[in-house]
Design a protein around this motif. Structure first.
Motif: not given
Length: 268
Positions: A177-181
């Motif tokens: 999630i941190r790398n692709n919201l």
């Protein structure tokens, strides 16, 4: 594995007409049209064939996909993405031996090619070798230029969940999630794991956040409906299960919602 035809467009033909007065029997002089043609390099032609091959693979036509991918390879034999895609196509075909041959060739050309490691990880998973799969996913992530780290983190989370390591799975999902919201599958899987841990209120809160961000994900409505059903909150159970069903009655989640609706008499 979240888009292709080679089109050669000639330059616009231009012509100029010389106008004015002429003497008797003098012909009007017209400049002949000049056509400029674009000469494609071998690399450009290879890229075109590669895209055509990928298009045919997306359509499910493996023979034509391989035909154009091999054309691309002949024109640009030093491009690792072509070998990797040929390998992936053989994998889809069910020919693992050939798939590995071409994926390894891609890595010979570029040892840091993350997409090739992702394919090796997928094959290792299919063969039931989860430790090798994890190694390849982590290898893909070791390249800071890898464009899809969220996918590798998500795949690692699924393996850790399968092995019962829920905390590790949560860690990888949060990294995804941190790398692709906007990577919705990681949010949904995180909610499912929170439920498995008995953190139902946290799961509900996350599901509401998912609905706000991704309003058309059926699974979230289904899971909320089941949570409220277990809590004997029939109005909310009915609300979310009917919403799930209406989004797509013929999907897996639509069918499951319909079964629960019928079983507990939750029809509108």
């Amino acid at each position: 594995m979240k888009k292709l035809l080679l089109v050669v467009i000639p330059a616009v033909i231009t012509s100029s007409c010389i106008t004015g007065t002429t003497q008797k029997n003098e012909k009007l002089s017209i400049a002949p049209p000049i056509q400029e043609t674009q000469v494609l390099s071998r690399k450009e032609k290879a890229d075109g064939f590669y895209k055509i091959g990928v298009s045919y693979l997306q359509l499910g036509d493996i023979p034509l996909a391989l035909k154009y991918l091999f054309k691309a390879k002949e024109l640009n034999p030093d491009d690792p993405k072509i070998y990797n895609m040929i390998g992936y196509t053989f994998y889809i075909r069910g020919d693992t031996k050939s798939a590995l041959k071409y994926i390894y060739k891609a890595l010979e050309i570029n040892p840091n090619f993350s997409d090739a490691y992702m394919n090796l990880a997928t094959i290792a998973e299919d063969e039931g070798n989860l430790e090798k799969a994890k190694k390849y996913y982590l290898k893909a992530l070791s390249n800071p230029l890898f464009l899809k780290p969220e996918v590798a983190y998500y795949k690692l989370a699924l393996i850790e969940e399968k092995e019962g390591n829920l905390k590790k799975a949560q860690k990888y999902l949060n990294l995804a999630i941190r790398n692709n919201l906007d990577f919705a599958p990681a949010y949904v899987k995180l909610g499912e794991i929170l439920q498995k841990e008995g953190r139902v209120e946290d799961a509900k809160l996350l599901y509401y956040q998912i609905i706000k961000r991704f309003p058309n994900i059926q699974e979230v409505y289904y899971r909320l409906g089941i949570i409220y059903l277990n809590e004997k909150n029939m109005p909310l159970a009915k609300k979310f299960l009917i919403k799930c069903y209406k989004l797509n009655p013929d999907s897996k989640w639509g069918i499951k919602a319909q079964e629960v609706i019928a079983k507990y008499g939750l029809k509108e």
